[in-house]
Design a protein around this motif. Structure first.
Motif, mmCIF file in Angstrom:
data_model
loop_
_atom_site.group_PDB
_atom_site.id
_atom_site.type_symbol
_atom_site.label_atom_id
_atom_site.label_comp_id
_atom_site.label_asym_id
_atom_site.label_seq_id
_atom_site.Cartn_x
_atom_site.Cartn_y
_atom_site.Cartn_z
ATOM 1 N N UNK A 177 0.810 -1.221 0.000
ATOM 2 C CA UNK A 177 0.000 0.000 0.000
ATOM 3 C C UNK A 177 0.844 1.272 0.000
ATOM 4 N N UNK A 178 2.154 1.121 0.233
ATOM 5 C CA UNK A 178 2.958 2.345 0.325
ATOM 6 C C UNK A 178 3.763 2.598 -0.943
ATOM 7 N N UNK A 179 3.937 1.596 -1.773
ATOM 8 C CA UNK A 179 4.747 1.788 -2.977
ATOM 9 C C UNK A 179 4.355 0.767 -4.037
ATOM 10 N N UNK A 180 4.803 1.036 -5.257
ATOM 11 C CA UNK A 180 4.555 0.113 -6.357
ATOM 12 C C UNK A 180 5.297 -1.194 -6.134
ATOM 13 N N UNK A 181 4.811 -2.244 -6.747
ATOM 14 C CA UNK A 181 5.452 -3.546 -6.686
ATOM 15 C C UNK A 181 5.608 -4.091 -8.093
ATOM 16 N N UNK A 182 6.674 -4.834 -8.323
ATOM 17 C CA UNK A 182 6.816 -5.512 -9.616
ATOM 18 C C UNK A 182 5.722 -6.571 -9.739
ATOM 19 N N UNK A 183 5.474 -7.255 -8.631
ATOM 20 C CA UNK A 183 4.352 -8.198 -8.560
ATOM 21 C C UNK A 183 3.789 -8.138 -7.146
ATOM 22 N N UNK A 184 2.480 -8.033 -7.023
ATOM 23 C CA UNK A 184 1.826 -8.274 -5.737
ATOM 24 C C UNK A 184 0.564 -9.041 -6.053
ATOM 25 N N UNK A 185 0.594 -10.340 -5.858
ATOM 26 C CA UNK A 185 -0.526 -11.152 -6.301
ATOM 27 C C UNK A 185 -1.007 -12.121 -5.235
ATOM 28 N N UNK A 186 -2.219 -11.871 -4.723
ATOM 29 C CA UNK A 186 -2.889 -12.884 -3.922
ATOM 30 C C UNK A 186 -3.121 -14.110 -4.820
ATOM 31 N N UNK A 187 -3.385 -15.244 -4.221
ATOM 32 C CA UNK A 187 -3.443 -16.493 -4.981
ATOM 33 C C UNK A 187 -4.402 -16.422 -6.166
#
Lengths: 297, 150
Positions: free
Chosen positions: B46-56
């Protein structure tokens, strides 16, 4: 940098000592920045979340062509469309807004549907795609609590009529050619940095709509992660195709590419812009005409 | 326990190299998350971009796509070696390791290096991934398309 000017806080530099001022240069696309700011309940936006950086071994112009090309999604993004269609349980689990799933599925529209998305081309190579949300590509309005609260905050700022007008601006990518692609609705922009004729870096930035709840900022981050990361299920295929196009064009097979698609349907508008249908190659023709003009100055 | 956890993360890496992506996905708990942040000090997506953030649920789409023939960025497919080393295990089913991924695809070799955190849980005797966090040493650098999970 010979000249620096800013438009509502967005700073632009020009290496040319002579030339149009920023307002003139932005022309019809200044409205993309206006709309992003109008969407902030406090009237300002700020950079947050760092950035994502993509690289491909191809010419920078491909990114700008692709951002307003609606012929490619059905072929290039087929695998993510089908993967999303095959996972209905994943769609249901994708939070209250289903924003991610919606984005994947949107690329599955057929040419006649994409044709309803009008392209607006302005002097200077600038182009935006309108009618995006109206055409049902991505839902224009949502009914979840996060969005309802956001809409209420916006009504508080602008009044009901203007808030509705601000939210009704249904463009997707707004290209300030040759360097910036703005997405006002998702509060993100991409800056194209040519490193060589066959090497490009794209920096993706996002903005906090000040005055909105943290939940809205999280949706911005999620959209950018899913749509624009080099590991994105969508963007990774674009990057692959840019590299293939570059290799193909460097070959000896052909000197010319036909970009006449939709040319007979271009419609000049009283404000100097040109309107074309979604699958027209109007944007490419327009960008290369501008390129030729700049290069022959 | 240390042996069991180490065996688990080594097998997890091997499943990716063998392109057994569905088996790999099955190692994640239903609330499991695969995360590649852009900053090593990032504490939340929630504080920064991610290359990947994936719940299942979203990870399942990534895996479904990896099994399709029309995934251009995997045509031809990558060959990878996930080299996992320096495995450290803590009492609450956390595993820290060093990861080097070598990738060969279409005439190009690429290398990735990362610290990895596995947060695991026991579900009906089986270990499951609650969080796999991959901190690339060059997470802020421009990257060409990334297709195979780390």
């Amino acid at each position: 940098v010979a000249r620096v000017e800013s438009y509502r806080g967005f700073v632009f530099g020009s290496h040319a000592a002579q030339g149009p001022g920023l307002a003139e240069f932005l022309g019809g696309l200044a409205s993309a920045f206006d709309n992003m700011l109008d969407r902030a309940p406090a009237g300002t936006v700020s950079r947050f979340g760092g950035e994502l950086r993509l690289e491909y071994r191809g010419n920078w112009k491909m990114f700008m062509e692709n951002a307003v090309d609606l012929v490619h999604p059905n072929f290039v993004h087929r695998s993510s469309v089908e993967a999303a269609r095959a996972q209905p349980q994943a769609l249901a689990a994708d939070g209250p807004t289903q924003q991610g799933a919606q984005m994947f599925l949107a690329n599955g529209m057929r040419a006649p549907e994409w044709d309803k998305v009008p392209l607006h081309a302005f002097p200077g190579g600038h182009v935006y795609m309108g009618g995006f949300y109206r055409s049902g590509v991505i839902a224009p309005e949502r009914a979840d609590p996060v969005y309802e609260r956001y809409r209420a905050q916006l009504v508080e700022r602008h009044g009901a009529e203007k808030a509705a007008a601000v939210l009704a601006v249904d463009r997707f990518n707004n290209l300030v050619w040759p360097t910036v692609s703005v997405n006002s609705r998702f509060a993100a922009l991409r800056v194209v940095q040519p490193l060589a004729a066959d090497r490009t870096v794209v920096e993706v930035q996002c903005f906090r709509l000040e005055g909105a709840d943290a939940a809205m900022h999280e949706l911005t981050l999620q959209f950018v992660n899913l749509a624009a990361s080099p590991a994105s299920l969508v963007a990774s295929d674009d990057l692959e195709l840019f590299e293939r196009c570059q290799r193909g064009l460097q070959g000896a097979a052909s000197d010319w590419i036909d970009v006449r698609r939709g040319a007979l349907a271009d419609r000049r508008q009283p404000d100097g812009s040109t309107l074309g249908s979604g699958t027209s190659e109007l944007a490419i023709r327009h960008q290369f005409a501008t390129w030729l003009q700049y290069m022959s100055q | 326990v240390k042996d069991e956890l180490e065996t688990f993360v080594l097998r997890e890496a091997r499943l990716i190299d063998e392109r057994r992506f569905s088996d790999w996905l099955a190692l994640f708990s239903e609330d499991g998350i695969y995360w590649v942040p852009t900053r090593s000090d990032q504490v939340s997506p929630q504080e920064a971009l991610s290359l990947v953030y994936e719940p299942k649920a979203l990870l399942a789409m990534r895996v479904a796509r990896l099994e399709r023939p029309d995934m251009h960025v995997q045509s031809p497919a990558s060959r990878t070696v996930h080299h996992v080393s320096a495995v450290e295990v803590s009492g609450d089913l956390e595993v820290r390791s060093a990861l080097v991924v070598a990738e060969w695809r279409a005439g190009d070799a690429r290398w990735f290096a990362a610290r990895v955190l596995h947060r695991l849980r026991r579900e009906a005797q089986e270990l499951r991934i609650v969080l796999k966090r991959v901190d690339l040493i060059d997470s802020e650098a421009p990257q060409r398309a990334i297709a195979v999970p780390f």
